[in-house]
Design a protein around this motif. Structure first.
Motif, short mmCIF file in Angstrom:
data_model
loop_
_atom_site.label_atom_id
_atom_site.label_comp_id
_atom_site.label_asym_id
_atom_site.label_seq_id
_atom_site.Cartn_x
_atom_site.Cartn_y
_atom_site.Cartn_z
N TRP A 22 0.81 -1.21 0.00
CA TRP A 22 0.00 0.00 0.00
C TRP A 22 0.84 1.26 0.00
O TRP A 22 0.31 2.37 -0.05
N ASP A 24 2.80 2.06 -2.42
CA ASP A 24 2.72 2.55 -3.79
C ASP A 24 1.34 3.15 -4.04
O ASP A 24 0.33 2.49 -3.84
N THR A 25 1.32 4.39 -4.44
CA THR A 25 0.07 5.07 -4.76
C THR A 25 0.10 5.49 -6.22
O THR A 25 1.03 6.14 -6.67
N ARG A 27 -1.72 7.62 -9.16
CA ARG A 27 -2.63 8.74 -9.35
C ARG A 27 -3.30 8.63 -10.71
O ARG A 27 -2.63 8.58 -11.74
N LYS A 47 -8.17 -1.78 -6.18
CA LYS A 47 -7.22 -1.86 -5.07
C LYS A 47 -7.07 -3.30 -4.60
O LYS A 47 -5.96 -3.79 -4.35
N VAL A 52 -2.49 -2.19 -4.78
CA VAL A 52 -1.92 -0.85 -4.96
C VAL A 52 -2.96 0.18 -4.57
O VAL A 52 -4.14 0.06 -4.92
N ASP A 53 -2.54 1.20 -3.83
CA ASP A 53 -3.45 2.28 -3.48
C ASP A 53 -3.68 3.16 -4.71
O ASP A 53 -2.78 3.33 -5.54
N VAL A 54 -4.87 3.69 -4.83
CA VAL A 54 -5.22 4.50 -5.99
C VAL A 54 -5.81 5.82 -5.52
O VAL A 54 -6.70 5.84 -4.67
N GLU A 55 -5.32 6.89 -6.09
CA GLU A 55 -5.84 8.23 -5.79
C GLU A 55 -6.43 8.81 -7.08
O GLU A 55 -5.77 8.86 -8.12
#
Length: 430
Positions: A22, A24-25, A27, A47, A52-55
């Protein structure tokens, strides 16, 4: 003690691994509220699938402002990790400029690739054989008409066979109803609309149905392009379309959202989304019984034949300056899911690029869209080449000159050719 120490070490390792997954974000840039809502709905599954975190970074709309901001940031090396491009014609320009990662392996290795329509694979494959985008959504565009108004006036609603037949029918409809009878987008303020929602429809049925040549040049002096501008000239000369609204800052609002629902515009180009968002249940000005009173025609060829236009809608790309390319590509691969495509179909009205969508229970609820899926194996499309975005802008300028009565068809073609040559150079334009 040894077992306790080993357990503690493993537990710590698991925590660290979880934190790394988590850490790694990625965008993702998205714009327009309907598209933002569609993406938010599937982010939890992306996710979960990738670790992987996603913004989501909300960008401005409409498309022109969105692309302008993207270009500024990408040129500075500060762009988002993943972003969509409104039209496939922009992919070749962005990839040529070095702004896109090669994602061929990720697209072809995705869970959904075997389910993609052939035309989606073709549109996503560049001339160099590489893929720079994940093709998630397709648009089908054709002609839409007010069946109820035309039938009441005694005007045929049968499929027009040629341009002349379409033009004469529009002239007759205007004479009998007193309403504007045929509109294809024209003018600079519509952005890419004059090319995407009109010009290319006719070009595909002209004497020269392609612009991009085998050597990567742009053939803008062809007879076919002159024929298309001639059709536009006739629309203006016969006063078939409203002029003033097309010169305004949001030229689609009055003709598409007001005049067509009121029966004051009878035939126009549009896409699958129109039956839901422009005139359907999610419209601010819905047409009652829209699927009954509004009909569709394929676009006739100049001298015969018919087709619908199919293109990729907002295909997803990984930026060349992505902070973590591997994580971004992993997320992109997951974005080829059926869940994402159905979410965008429900929120935006375009069509999933996967054949298995027709068996999806949620997609089946979108009753207006399901029948259009059958067109995806029969669609026409234009090949692209470097500088194609300049053609799109040039067509907008040329059609505005026609709209204002400042030129004829030959003059409009010269405006397009001169603009493209001044922007791209003499060598790129034939």
């Amino acid at each position: 003690m040894f077992k306790q120490g080993l357990w503690a070490c493993c537990a710590l390792t698991a925590v660290l691994v979880g934190q790394q997954a988590w850490a790694d974000t990625v965008r993702i840039a998205e714009h327009r509220q309907a598209r933002i809502d569609a993406l938010h709905a599937v982010i939890p599954k992306i996710k979960e699938a990738t670790g992987v975190d996603v913004e989501i970074v909300e960008y401005p709309g409409p498309d022109r402002e969105y692309v302008s901001k993207l270009l500024t940031e990408l040129a500075a090396g500060t762009g988002p990790d993943i972003f969509s491009l409104p039209e496939i014609s922009q992919v070749v320009d962005f990839s040529t400029a070095g702004y896109l990662q090669d994602v061929t392996a990720e697209v072809q290795g995705s869970e959904g690739y075997g389910h993609f329509y052939d035309i989606a694979k073709q549109l996503a494959t560049s001339d160099d054989g590489k893929m720079y985008v994940m093709p998630t959504m397709l648009s089908v565009q054709q002609l839409y008409f007010r069946r109820d108004v035309l039938e009441k006036a005694g005007i045929s609603t049968e499929q027009p066979k040629t341009w002349d037949e379409l033009m004469q029918r529009a002239i007759d409809a205007k004479a009998k109803t007193g309403q504007y009878s045929l509109m294809l987008p024209m003018g600079v303020t519509w952005g890419g609309g004059p090319f995407i929602e009109g010009f290319r429809h006719l070009l595909a049925g002209s004497s020269n149905p392609q612009i991009a040549t085998d050597d990567g040049k742009l053939n803008l002096t062809s007879k076919g392009i002159g024929e298309v501008f001639g059709f536009y000239e006739q629309m203006v000369k016969n006063k078939l379309l409203p002029v003033d609204p097309l010169l305004g800052p949001e030229p689609w609002v009055i003709p598409k959202y007001q005049m067509f629902p009121a029966g004051e515009l009878l035939i126009t180009s549009c896409g699958s989304w129109c039956l839901i968002f422009d005139w359907g249940p999610k419209s601010k000005n819905p047409i009652p019984d829209v699927t009954k009173v509004v009909g569709t025609w394929a676009v006739p060829g100049k001298d015969g034949g018919e087709h619908v236009m199919v293109s990729l809608s907002h295909p997803w790309a990984v930026g060349a300056s992505a902070a973590n390319p591997d994580a971004a590509k992993k997320v992109l691969q997951a974005m080829g899911s059926l869940d994402l495509m159905v979410s965008y179909a429900a929120n935006e009205g375009n069509l999933p690029a996967r054949k298995d969508a027709v068996d999806n229970a949620e997609f089946q609820k979108l009753a207006a869209l399901v029948p259009i899926m059958s067109y995806l194996d029969k669609g026409a499309y234009l090949k692209t080449a470097p500088g194609f975005s300049t053609v799109v802008e040039g067509v907008a300028r040329a059609t505005e000159a026609l709209l204002l009565g400042n030129t004829d068809a030959a003059g409009a073609q010269k405006i397009l050719v001169d603009y493209a040559k001044s922007t791209l150079g003499e060598d790129q334009v034939k």
